[in-house]
Scaffold this active site. Structure first.
Site: not given
Lengths: 448, 98
Positions: A388-390
């Site tokens: 997700n965040d990456v």
């Protein structure tokens, strides 16, 4: 000192060879082709050092040594057999064991030498014990969080940093006092108790997404405490091994912090993404394109270049073997498949690489962020599995996002983006990902 | 004594520099095995623990030393074992491009 110095010289020589083997061992780790030599060199060095130590004539009683060695082996074997997804918590646990060993030895050394401890001795001894005990509880906490025995969400209260800093200062103060007045031995337990508490306090505000950094940092602490122990015992071997471990932990934690665009102090002194989760309320209303697995398969079949982005979700779902099947199918059709690995994907540095290697995916298909980012514009499909965040483009565009500036995988530059995810819930960092609302993004819900 | 200390500091400094240089070259691919390997190497603290438990100076030192050996040995055995298991899994593509 001894009239017949033969044995001592031999012991010192085994230590010297062991030291050389340790350095070589790390050198061989630089490439997957030679890495296993590295392990062998390390094992040989360790064996030499232990045998050399057993030759020492000051050892009068082998009974407890033997029992302890056997017991340690019995505990060690299952620890070496854990599943690959559990490697982060295993690593944290072994940091705790290493730190435990160092702390116990330091404590024993203090009481053997007290009350007349020379000043320099006392200062390295305090360093050993403080670093050792805070690493011990800190690593146990980290292992507990990773194993999900403890809540993963950061626990934060007002004035936390002040309390933590205060504790550390008190511990250092006690250490300095002991250096000046080593005969006040009753103060020594404080040198254990305060850092033990500090270790716990240090980890509770840290969330799951920061674990890779924290594990690396604890690695560095464990190394430095071992090095301090080397100074106490005047063992060059220990100094070198500890320095190597400390250096490795330091490099990894700097890498990790860079990969998240955050400084050390930021990781340590601030729970992550707290303000942000509350700020974004109206996200449910935005349209999302979802797709069925069949549609996804069709899109993949006509693609000619696919980049797979794995994240911790893949590890949770144990999906690496399914990913391998997909990889086989696609390569059979002549599709170019590569894997893009963000430095902080997973729960410890390089975790994803290990999982994919376990599933038999050749390592030359696993690419680092810097190598792969230039390729996304030519990529037909970027398949995101449990990450997700990456991949969050907000890191590039939205300066109000807490992860703004963090280097990401530019998946949004690919022609089509497919996301396999269990739900729309935000990632570990608790940050909404605008990537999901792009027109070219297809969402596939369900367990990877 | 003073010279010993200076020598030790030299050793520490050189080892730290060598460590930084060598480890910087380790590819991110192998960071997890690297960490478990350095962990195993770090357990060399076991030599201090062995001396402590073996010298049998006081009951306290023997007890602490024994526990310390157990902790460190489990790291040595477990650490090397899992590192090797991980590294065994890293394979290059078997066939060049079809």
């Amino acid at each position: 000192m001894t009239p017949f110095p033969g044995t001592d010289t031999i012991i010192e020589l085994t230590y010297l060879i062991a030291t050389a083997l340790f350095v070589m061992s790390l050198k061989w780790m630089s490439s997957p082709t030679t890495a296993r030599h590295g392990v062998w060199a390390g094992e040989l060095g360790m064996l030499l050092a232990i045998v050399g130590t057993l030759l020492n004539r000051s050892i009068v009683d082998y009974k407890w040594v033997a029992i302890a060695l056997v017991l340690g082996t019995i505990i060690g074997v299952p620890l070496g057999k854990v599943q690959m997804t559990a490697v982060p918590q295993r690593t944290a646990l072994s940091h705790a064991f290493g730190a435990c060993c160092v702390t116990l030895v330091g404590t024993a050394e203090f009481y053997l030498r007290a009350p007349a401890v020379p000043r320099f001795m006392m200062s390295v001894l305090s360093m050993e014990v403080i670093l050792g005990s805070l690493t011990f509880t800190g690593s146990l906490m980290a292992a507990g969080k990773l194993q999900e025995i403890l809540p993963q969400r950061p626990i934060i209260f007002k004035g936390q940093n002040l309390v933590n800093l205060g504790m550390l200062l008190v511990a250092i103060g006690v250490a300095i006092y002991l250096v000046i007045h080593p005969d006040h031995t009753y103060l020594f337990p404080a040198l254990l108790a305060i850092p033990l508490l500090f270790g716990v306090m240090m980890i509770i505000p840290i969330g799951g997404a920061d674990m890779p950094t924290v594990i690396s940092l604890l690695n560095a602490y464990a190394g430095l405490s071992a090095s301090a122990m080397g100074f106490v015992l005047d063992s060059k071997l220990l100094i070198v091994a500890g320095a190597l471990d400390g250096a490795s932990g330091l490099i990894l934690s700097v890498n990790m912090s860079k990969a998240m665009n955050r400084s050390f102090s930021n990781v340590l002194f601030g729970g992550f993404g707290q303000e942000q989760t509350a700020a974004k309320g109206g996200k449910e209303t935005r349209p999302v394109r979802s797709a069925s697995p069949e549609e996804a398969a069709e899109i993949l079949a006509v693609a000619s270049k696919v980049v797979i982005v794995p994240g911790y979700g893949m590890a949770v779902a144990q999906a690496q073997h399914k990913v391998r099947e997909l990889y086989d199918n696609l390569t059979k059709r002549g599709i170019d498949v590569k894997f893009a690995i963000h430095p902080v994907a997973g729960r410890m540095p390089g975790h994803m690489n290990v999982l994919l290697a376990e599933a038999d995916i050749p390592y030359d298909k696993l690419l680092d962020m810097d190598e792969i980012n230039g390729e996304f514009p030519q990529t037909d499909v970027a398949l995101i599995i449990g990450a997700n965040d990456v991949t969050n483009p907000a890191a590039r565009t939205d300066s109000s996002s807490p992860i703004f500036g963090m280097p990401i995988l530019d998946v949004d530059k690919a022609h089509t983006v497919m996301v396999i995810k269990r739900s729309m819930a935000a990632g570990f960092a608790g940050i909404d990902n605008p990537l999901y609302y792009l027109d070219k993004t297809l969402m596939l819900f369900g367990d990877a | 004594m003073k010279m010993d200390l200076i020598t030790s500091l030299y050793v520490f400094m050189l080892a730290a520099i060598v460590g930084l240089e060598v480890i910087r070259r380790v590819s991110p691919l192998l960071h997890t095995p690297l960490m478990s390997l350095t962990n195993a190497l770090d357990a060399i603290a076991v030599v201090g623990a062995i001396l402590l438990a073996g010298e049998h100076k006081t009951t306290l030192s023997t007890v602490l030393g024994t526990i310390a050996i157990v902790a460190a040995t489990s790291n040595v055995v477990g650490g090397f074992f899992i590192t090797d298991r991980m590294l065994k899994m890293f394979k290059a593509s078997r066939s060049p491009k079809p």
